[in-house]
Design an enzyme around this catalytic site. Structure first.
Site, PDB file in Angstrom:
ATOM      1  N   LYS A 206       0.759  -1.371  -0.174  1.00  0.00           N
ATOM      2  CA  LYS A 206      -0.022   0.086   0.101  1.00  0.00           C
ATOM      3  C   LYS A 206       1.038   1.221  -0.125  1.00  0.00           C
ATOM      4  O   LYS A 206       0.482   2.377  -0.509  1.00  0.00           O
ATOM      5  CB  LYS A 206      -0.942   0.014   1.062  1.00  0.00           C
ATOM      6  CG  LYS A 206      -1.998  -0.919   1.114  1.00  0.00           C
ATOM      7  CD  LYS A 206      -2.941  -0.715   2.329  1.00  0.00           C
ATOM      8  CE  LYS A 206      -4.009  -2.142   2.489  1.00  0.00           C
ATOM      9  NZ  LYS A 206      -5.069  -1.872   1.658  1.00  0.00           N
TER      10      LYS A 206
ATOM     11  N   ASN B   2     -10.836  -9.472   3.698  1.00  0.00           N
ATOM     12  CA  ASN B   2     -10.106  -8.144   4.496  1.00  0.00           C
ATOM     13  C   ASN B   2     -11.019  -7.133   4.552  1.00  0.00           C
ATOM     14  O   ASN B   2     -11.962  -6.877   3.686  1.00  0.00           O
ATOM     15  CB  ASN B   2      -9.000  -7.800   3.583  1.00  0.00           C
ATOM     16  CG  ASN B   2      -9.185  -6.858   2.816  1.00  0.00           C
ATOM     17  OD1 ASN B   2      -9.237  -5.614   2.830  1.00  0.00           O
ATOM     18  ND2 ASN B   2      -9.266  -7.128   1.231  1.00  0.00           N
TER      19      ASN B   2
ATOM     20  N   PHE C 298      -8.346   0.969   3.710  1.00  0.00           N
ATOM     21  CA  PHE C 298      -7.042   1.780   3.287  1.00  0.00           C
ATOM     22  C   PHE C 298      -6.355   2.406   4.273  1.00  0.00           C
ATOM     23  O   PHE C 298      -6.070   3.461   4.504  1.00  0.00           O
ATOM     24  CB  PHE C 298      -7.919   3.226   2.407  1.00  0.00           C
ATOM     25  CG  PHE C 298      -8.507   2.796   1.355  1.00  0.00           C
ATOM     26  CD1 PHE C 298      -8.663   1.774   0.460  1.00  0.00           C
ATOM     27  CD2 PHE C 298      -9.384   3.832   0.717  1.00  0.00           C
ATOM     28  CE1 PHE C 298      -9.134   1.406  -0.612  1.00  0.00           C
ATOM     29  CE2 PHE C 298     -10.139   3.584  -0.538  1.00  0.00           C
ATOM     30  CZ  PHE C 298      -9.935   2.230  -1.046  1.00  0.00           C
TER      31      PHE C 298
ATOM     32  N   SER D 108     -13.720  -0.394  -3.360  1.00  0.00           N
ATOM     33  CA  SER D 108     -13.372  -1.280  -2.192  1.00  0.00           C
ATOM     34  C   SER D 108     -14.618  -1.201  -1.062  1.00  0.00           C
ATOM     35  O   SER D 108     -15.257  -0.425  -1.026  1.00  0.00           O
ATOM     36  CB  SER D 108     -12.280  -0.464  -1.360  1.00  0.00           C
ATOM     37  OG  SER D 108     -12.344  -0.909   0.056  1.00  0.00           O
TER      38      SER D 108
ATOM     39  N   ASN E  71     -14.718  -1.527   1.977  1.00  0.00           N
ATOM     40  CA  ASN E  71     -14.404  -1.411   3.301  1.00  0.00           C
ATOM     41  C   ASN E  71     -14.219   0.282   3.660  1.00  0.00           C
ATOM     42  O   ASN E  71     -13.972   0.430   5.003  1.00  0.00           O
ATOM     43  CB  ASN E  71     -13.082  -1.956   3.534  1.00  0.00           C
ATOM     44  CG  ASN E  71     -12.930  -3.274   3.308  1.00  0.00           C
ATOM     45  OD1 ASN E  71     -14.028  -3.982   3.891  1.00  0.00           O
ATOM     46  ND2 ASN E  71     -12.048  -3.834   2.679  1.00  0.00           N
ATOM     47  N   THR E  72     -14.456   1.085   2.783  1.00  0.00           N
ATOM     48  CA  THR E  72     -14.578   2.473   2.958  1.00  0.00           C
ATOM     49  C   THR E  72     -16.325   2.903   2.974  1.00  0.00           C
ATOM     50  O   THR E  72     -16.687   2.899   1.499  1.00  0.00           O
ATOM     51  CB  THR E  72     -13.788   3.344   2.036  1.00  0.00           C
ATOM     52  OG1 THR E  72     -12.463   3.086   2.652  1.00  0.00           O
ATOM     53  CG2 THR E  72     -14.069   4.713   2.490  1.00  0.00           C
TER      54      THR E  72
ATOM     55  N   LYS F  51     -10.975   1.155 -11.327  1.00  0.00           N
ATOM     56  CA  LYS F  51     -11.137  -0.281 -10.670  1.00  0.00           C
ATOM     57  C   LYS F  51     -12.516  -0.585 -10.332  1.00  0.00           C
ATOM     58  O   LYS F  51     -13.082   0.386  -9.730  1.00  0.00           O
ATOM     59  CB  LYS F  51     -10.226  -0.368  -9.600  1.00  0.00           C
ATOM     60  CG  LYS F  51     -10.158  -1.954  -9.174  1.00  0.00           C
ATOM     61  CD  LYS F  51      -8.865  -2.132  -8.426  1.00  0.00           C
ATOM     62  CE  LYS F  51      -9.093  -3.502  -7.707  1.00  0.00           C
ATOM     63  NZ  LYS F  51      -7.590  -3.754  -7.081  1.00  0.00           N
TER      64      LYS F  51
ATOM     65  N   ASN G 223     -12.397  -6.048  -8.044  1.00  0.00           N
ATOM     66  CA  ASN G 223     -11.931  -5.598  -6.851  1.00  0.00           C
ATOM     67  C   ASN G 223     -12.547  -6.889  -5.969  1.00  0.00           C
ATOM     68  O   ASN G 223     -13.077  -7.995  -6.567  1.00  0.00           O
ATOM     69  CB  ASN G 223     -12.517  -4.212  -6.069  1.00  0.00           C
ATOM     70  CG  ASN G 223     -11.497  -3.745  -5.049  1.00  0.00           C
ATOM     71  OD1 ASN G 223     -11.083  -4.440  -4.050  1.00  0.00           O
ATOM     72  ND2 ASN G 223     -11.150  -2.575  -5.020  1.00  0.00           N
TER      73      ASN G 223
HETATM   74  C1  LIG Z   1      -5.637  -7.606   1.957  1.00  0.00           C
HETATM   75  C2  LIG Z   1      -5.990  -6.980   0.848  1.00  0.00           C
HETATM   76  C3  LIG Z   1      -5.868  -5.791   0.599  1.00  0.00           C
HETATM   77  C4  LIG Z   1      -6.359  -5.175  -0.567  1.00  0.00           C
HETATM   78  N1  LIG Z   1      -6.205  -3.906  -0.485  1.00  0.00           N
HETATM   79  C5  LIG Z   1      -6.722  -3.161  -1.846  1.00  0.00           C
HETATM   80  C6  LIG Z   1      -6.447  -1.903  -1.975  1.00  0.00           C
HETATM   81  O1  LIG Z   1      -5.935  -1.126  -1.099  1.00  0.00           O
HETATM   82  N2  LIG Z   1      -7.027  -1.421  -3.104  1.00  0.00           N
HETATM   83  C7  LIG Z   1      -7.357  -2.066  -4.283  1.00  0.00           C
HETATM   84  O2  LIG Z   1      -7.605  -1.320  -5.304  1.00  0.00           O
HETATM   85  N3  LIG Z   1      -7.405  -3.472  -3.995  1.00  0.00           N
HETATM   86  C8  LIG Z   1      -7.191  -4.034  -2.881  1.00  0.00           C
HETATM   87  N4  LIG Z   1      -7.257  -5.334  -2.777  1.00  0.00           N
HETATM   88  C9  LIG Z   1      -7.712  -6.067  -3.755  1.00  0.00           C
HETATM   89  C10 LIG Z   1      -6.917  -6.480  -4.645  1.00  0.00           C
HETATM   90  O3  LIG Z   1      -6.288  -5.579  -5.431  1.00  0.00           O
HETATM   91  C11 LIG Z   1      -7.723  -7.503  -5.795  1.00  0.00           C
HETATM   92  O4  LIG Z   1      -8.637  -6.595  -6.562  1.00  0.00           O
HETATM   93  C12 LIG Z   1      -8.390  -8.550  -5.213  1.00  0.00           C
HETATM   94  O5  LIG Z   1      -7.880  -9.268  -4.094  1.00  0.00           O
HETATM   95  C13 LIG Z   1      -9.015  -9.608  -6.286  1.00  0.00           C
HETATM   96  O6  LIG Z   1      -7.774 -10.296  -6.358  1.00  0.00           O
HETATM   97  P1  LIG Z   1      -7.056 -11.821  -6.145  1.00  0.00           P
HETATM   98  O7  LIG Z   1      -8.235 -12.673  -6.002  1.00  0.00           O
HETATM   99  O8  LIG Z   1      -6.018 -12.010  -7.042  1.00  0.00           O
HETATM  100  O9  LIG Z   1      -6.612 -11.388  -4.638  1.00  0.00           O
HETATM  101  C14 LIG Z   1      -6.909  -5.828  -1.428  1.00  0.00           C
HETATM  102  C15 LIG Z   1      -7.127  -7.332  -1.496  1.00  0.00           C
HETATM  103  C16 LIG Z   1      -6.487  -7.700  -0.211  1.00  0.00           C
HETATM  104  C17 LIG Z   1      -6.702  -9.205  -0.067  1.00  0.00           C
END
Ligand SMILES: Cc1cc2nc3c(=O)[nH]c(=O)nc-3n(C[C@H](O)[C@H](O)[C@H](O)COP(=O)(O)O)c2cc1C
Length: 354
Positions: free
Chosen positions: A68, A113, A117, A178, A180-181, A214, A243
């Site tokens: 991050k 998760n 942010f 996201s 989470n916000t 995104k 996402n």
């Molecule tokens: C712990 C965690 C934190 C994440 N934080 C962000 C973030 O800050 N911004 C974002 O755009 N996506 C975030 N993501 C989403 C990932 O970039 C991705 O879009 C999502 O995990 C799906 O891909 P994956 O199945 O390969 O993990 C996060 C994912 C995880 C697991």
């Protein structure tokens, strides 16, 4: 037993977030020896890929959220990733949600998760980017609004971030997906996006860089046409899909990894259908864990992709394994390179690897 399995055996005994910070700290302090330890091969030059106006050295990039603050850019640039996306970064530092906020589903190779942010803010990220070795690797910066910023002031947060960080990045991402916000995903409405994109216009004229949006797999697919029209009208380079998703029965937060794959892949294919003939590029992310899933994505016209969760569960060797598998596909099909391979996507769906 691979070195990563030993590392994972120890790391998975720790709380997920503690393991994350410990690993990232090791990778940021010892980027060269960590990359050597994992025995990273060189990228085969036949596997470079044009992604919109960018050139990725390999079709798989690191997804946002793992680094991050941009603390381990050098490590991620040393391994096979074709692009490294850092962030989400907000203008001001913020702590994120209360802990615990990161959960593993080991059997299902998935994560949940509700980080919110947590990050050190744009100045800290800018300083990390400036001091990092990158070896010419493509760098993306993913932008988000601060939790305390009201929805009507969101465009100003994105504008501040773009103005400060665009000169340092190869591409930028507006993250409005996201879970989470509170209220963030409401910004995916075309009205809110128009306000954000028009606020960015003058900064984009001063420092033009590829801009991506995104999006969430929980969006109604009926809304996609209008959304893509806005992206097109404001000259975005493309979208990043997807996402994390909400699965209420699992608890609060966003699910990633294998549990996300069916929904994310279905959503991506809907996007690809709608983007046929459009100038918008798509970067796929969400659940990719096996090479057969990458082939399926390519067979439907997908190109570049990113991973996060499968990198945690499988380690850097997922990249070298996929490199070997792509090279095998080149051999089977007789294609000269990846670009040529992706010109005939349909035949990729039926390929069986040894
Ligand atoms: C712990 C965690 C934190 C994440 N934080 C962000 C973030 O800050 N911004 C974002 O755009 N996506 C975030 N993501 C989403 C990932 O970039 C991705 O879009 C999502 O995990 C799906 O891909 P994956 O199945 O390969 O993990 C996060 C994912 C995880 C697991």
């Amino acid at each position: 037993m691979s070195l990563y399995s030993v590392f994972k055996f120890a790391a998975f005994r720790l709380d997920p977030e503690a393991a994350h910070h410990l690993s990232l700290s090791m990778l940021s302090h010892f980027p060269k020896s960590s990359a050597e330890l994992f025995n990273t091969p060189e990228v085969d030059p036949r596997l470079s890929l044009k992604v919109g106006s960018m050139n990725w050295s390999f079709p798989v990039g690191l997804a946002a959220g793992l680094d991050k603050n941009g603390e381990a850019i050098e490590f991620f640039s040393r391994i096979l990733f074709g692009a490294v996306e850092i962030g989400t970064v907000t203008p001001l530092e913020q702590p994120g949600n209360d802990k615990p906020r990161l959960f593993r589903y080991v059997e299902e190779e998935s994560l949940r998760n509700r980080m919110g942010f947590n990050n050190h803010g744009m100045e800290a990220l800018a300083s990390n980017v400036t001091s990092s070795l990158r070896f010419g690797k493509t760098l993306g910066i993913n932008l988000g609004k601060n939790k305390n910023t009201k929805a009507e002031d969101a465009p100003s947060d994105y504008a501040k971030l773009y103005q400060r960080l665009a000169p340092l990045a190869d591409y930028l991402v507006i993250n409005v997906s996201s879970p989470n916000t509170p209220g963030l995903r409401d910004l995916q409405s075309t009205e809110s996006l128009k306000l954000i994109f028009s606020e960015l216009e003058k900064h984009r004229t001063q420092c033009p860089k590829p801009l991506y949006l995104k999006i969430s797999p929980d969006m109604a697919t009926e809304d996609l046409d209008a959304l893509f029209q806005v992206c097109h009208d404001y000259n975005l380079e493309g979208i990043i899909a997807t996402n994390t998703t909400i699965m209420a029965d699992r608890g609060e937060g966003g699910i990633s990894g294998r549990l996300l794959y069916p929904k994310a892949q279905h959503f991506r294919l809907k996007c690809l259908e709608r983007l046929k003939g459009s100038s918008l590029e798509m970067i796929g992310v969400g659940g990719f864990a096996d090479f057969s899933e990458v082939l399926d994505y390519w067979s439907h016209g997908g190109r570049a992709l990113q991973i996060y969760t499968s990198f945690i569960f499988q380690g850097p060797q997922i990249l070298s394994q996929w490199q070997n598998e792509i090279l095998e596909v080149l051999k089977i099909t007789g294609a000269r390179d990846l670009e040529e391979l992706l010109k005939n996507p349909k035949e990729l769906g039926s390929i069986e690897l040894s």
